[in-house]
Scaffold this motif. Structure first.
Motif, mmCIF file in Angstrom:
data_model
loop_
_atom_site.group_PDB
_atom_site.id
_atom_site.type_symbol
_atom_site.label_atom_id
_atom_site.label_comp_id
_atom_site.label_asym_id
_atom_site.label_seq_id
_atom_site.Cartn_x
_atom_site.Cartn_y
_atom_site.Cartn_z
ATOM 1 N N UNK A 78 -15.349 7.105 10.825
ATOM 2 C CA UNK A 78 -15.713 8.208 10.447
ATOM 3 C C UNK A 78 -14.676 8.564 9.144
ATOM 4 N N UNK A 79 -13.793 9.072 10.050
ATOM 5 C CA UNK A 79 -12.193 9.002 9.532
ATOM 6 C C UNK A 79 -11.708 8.048 8.779
ATOM 7 N N UNK A 80 -11.507 7.007 8.650
ATOM 8 C CA UNK A 80 -10.796 6.164 8.443
ATOM 9 C C UNK A 80 -11.961 5.883 7.130
ATOM 10 N N UNK A 81 -13.253 5.229 6.525
ATOM 11 C CA UNK A 81 -14.084 5.980 5.668
ATOM 12 C C UNK A 81 -13.719 7.127 4.490
ATOM 13 N N UNK A 82 -13.608 7.945 5.307
ATOM 14 C CA UNK A 82 -13.727 9.154 4.395
ATOM 15 C C UNK A 82 -12.106 8.904 4.009
ATOM 16 N N UNK A 83 -11.155 8.597 4.672
ATOM 17 C CA UNK A 83 -9.273 8.077 3.787
ATOM 18 C C UNK A 83 -9.852 7.408 2.722
ATOM 19 N N UNK A 84 -10.464 6.445 3.273
ATOM 20 C CA UNK A 84 -11.111 4.882 1.925
ATOM 21 C C UNK A 84 -11.904 5.577 1.260
ATOM 22 N N UNK A 85 -12.867 6.276 0.840
ATOM 23 C CA UNK A 85 -13.483 7.281 -0.105
ATOM 24 C C UNK A 85 -12.277 8.301 -0.896
ATOM 25 N N UNK A 86 -11.388 8.259 -0.463
ATOM 26 C CA UNK A 86 -10.315 9.630 -0.995
ATOM 27 C C UNK A 86 -9.376 8.309 -1.830
ATOM 28 N N UNK A 87 -9.040 7.043 -1.266
ATOM 29 C CA UNK A 87 -8.320 6.398 -2.621
ATOM 30 C C UNK A 87 -8.708 5.052 -2.593
ATOM 31 N N UNK A 88 -9.982 4.366 -2.979
ATOM 32 C CA UNK A 88 -10.704 3.585 -2.589
ATOM 33 C C UNK A 88 -10.977 3.603 -4.435
ATOM 34 N N UNK A 89 -11.104 3.392 -5.414
ATOM 35 C CA UNK A 89 -12.121 3.895 -6.312
ATOM 36 C C UNK A 89 -12.517 2.271 -6.980
ATOM 37 N N UNK A 90 -11.229 1.177 -6.894
ATOM 38 C CA UNK A 90 -11.227 -0.187 -7.237
ATOM 39 C C UNK A 90 -11.379 -0.872 -6.264
ATOM 40 N N UNK A 91 -11.630 -2.267 -6.497
ATOM 41 C CA UNK A 91 -11.114 -3.469 -5.693
ATOM 42 C C UNK A 91 -9.152 -3.570 -5.627
ATOM 43 N N UNK A 92 -8.825 -3.060 -6.985
ATOM 44 C CA UNK A 92 -7.250 -2.867 -6.387
ATOM 45 C C UNK A 92 -6.638 -1.917 -5.874
ATOM 46 N N UNK A 93 -7.194 -0.505 -5.844
ATOM 47 C CA UNK A 93 -6.981 0.306 -4.744
ATOM 48 C C UNK A 93 -6.588 -0.335 -3.445
ATOM 49 N N UNK A 94 -7.615 -0.949 -3.017
ATOM 50 C CA UNK A 94 -7.620 -1.564 -1.319
ATOM 51 C C UNK A 94 -6.660 -2.790 -1.352
ATOM 52 N N UNK A 95 -6.258 -2.675 -2.217
ATOM 53 C CA UNK A 95 -5.279 -4.108 -2.647
ATOM 54 C C UNK A 95 -3.885 -3.389 -2.024
ATOM 55 N N UNK A 96 -3.357 -2.465 -2.534
ATOM 56 C CA UNK A 96 -2.248 -1.214 -2.958
ATOM 57 C C UNK A 96 -2.243 -0.739 -1.266
ATOM 58 N N UNK A 97 -3.567 -0.487 -0.505
ATOM 59 C CA UNK A 97 -3.241 0.209 1.425
ATOM 60 C C UNK A 97 -2.664 -1.337 2.080
ATOM 61 N N UNK A 98 -2.867 -1.967 1.693
ATOM 62 C CA UNK A 98 -2.484 -3.904 2.065
ATOM 63 C C UNK A 98 -0.700 -3.608 2.016
ATOM 64 N N UNK A 99 0.341 -3.509 3.092
ATOM 65 C CA UNK A 99 1.576 -4.036 2.984
ATOM 66 C C UNK A 99 1.804 -4.737 2.444
ATOM 67 N N UNK A 100 2.546 -4.762 1.425
ATOM 68 C CA UNK A 100 3.167 -5.881 1.460
ATOM 69 C C UNK A 100 3.378 -7.308 2.045
ATOM 70 N N UNK A 101 4.440 -7.290 2.404
ATOM 71 C CA UNK A 101 4.733 -8.169 4.023
ATOM 72 C C UNK A 101 3.408 -8.864 4.808
ATOM 73 N N UNK A 102 1.998 -8.623 4.181
ATOM 74 C CA UNK A 102 1.309 -9.338 5.556
ATOM 75 C C UNK A 102 0.730 -9.796 4.225
#
Length: 125
Positions: free
Chosen positions: A101-125
């Motif tokens: 519930x909490x994480x989906x709420x955070x994603x709903x605010x931060x992710x407006x496109x697929x590129x936004x999801x990529x920005x959530x992943x650390x570069x070292x991953x």
């Protein structure tokens, strides 16, 4: 932590529909991301337990081959890294729903496109 099905909140279900339309990512993968984002924020503490009026996921669909890892991380975050407090399965499942519930709420605010999801992943991953 053993379960075969898990129902999430109606609010999270609604936000997952919107996220799927914006990103093209399936709800189960979005839930996995949401769990990790929420676990990173720390324990839920005294947060209210979300309702179970939304979508229902089979355990394997929700966590895939990472079920044991997610369960271990959930225990580590919620019980503390020392394991002082042992939570029962029902409480852990409530907390898992809470993290979704909490994480989906955070994603709903931060992710407006697929590129936004990529920005959530650390570069070292």
């Amino acid at each position: 932590m053993h379960y075969s099905k898990l129902k999430i909140s109606s609010d999270a279900t609604s936000k997952l529909r919107s996220l799927r339309q914006r990103t093209g990512i399936t709800p189960n993968l979005l839930c996995r991301m949401a769990i990790m984002i929420s676990l990173e924020e720390g324990p839920l503490g005294g947060a209210a337990i979300p309702d179970e009026d939304g979508s229902e996921f089979n355990a394997y669909t929700l966590t895939g081959e990472y079920g044991a890892l997610i369960a271990a991380l959930l225990r580590w975050v919620e019980e503390g890294h020392l394991g002082d407090e042992q939570l029962d399965d029902e409480t852990l499942l409530d907390r898992l729903r809470g993290h979704i519930h909490r994480g989906v709420g955070t994603l709903a605010v931060r992710a407006k496109s697929p590129a936004d999801l990529l920005r959530l992943v650390p570069m070292a991953a």
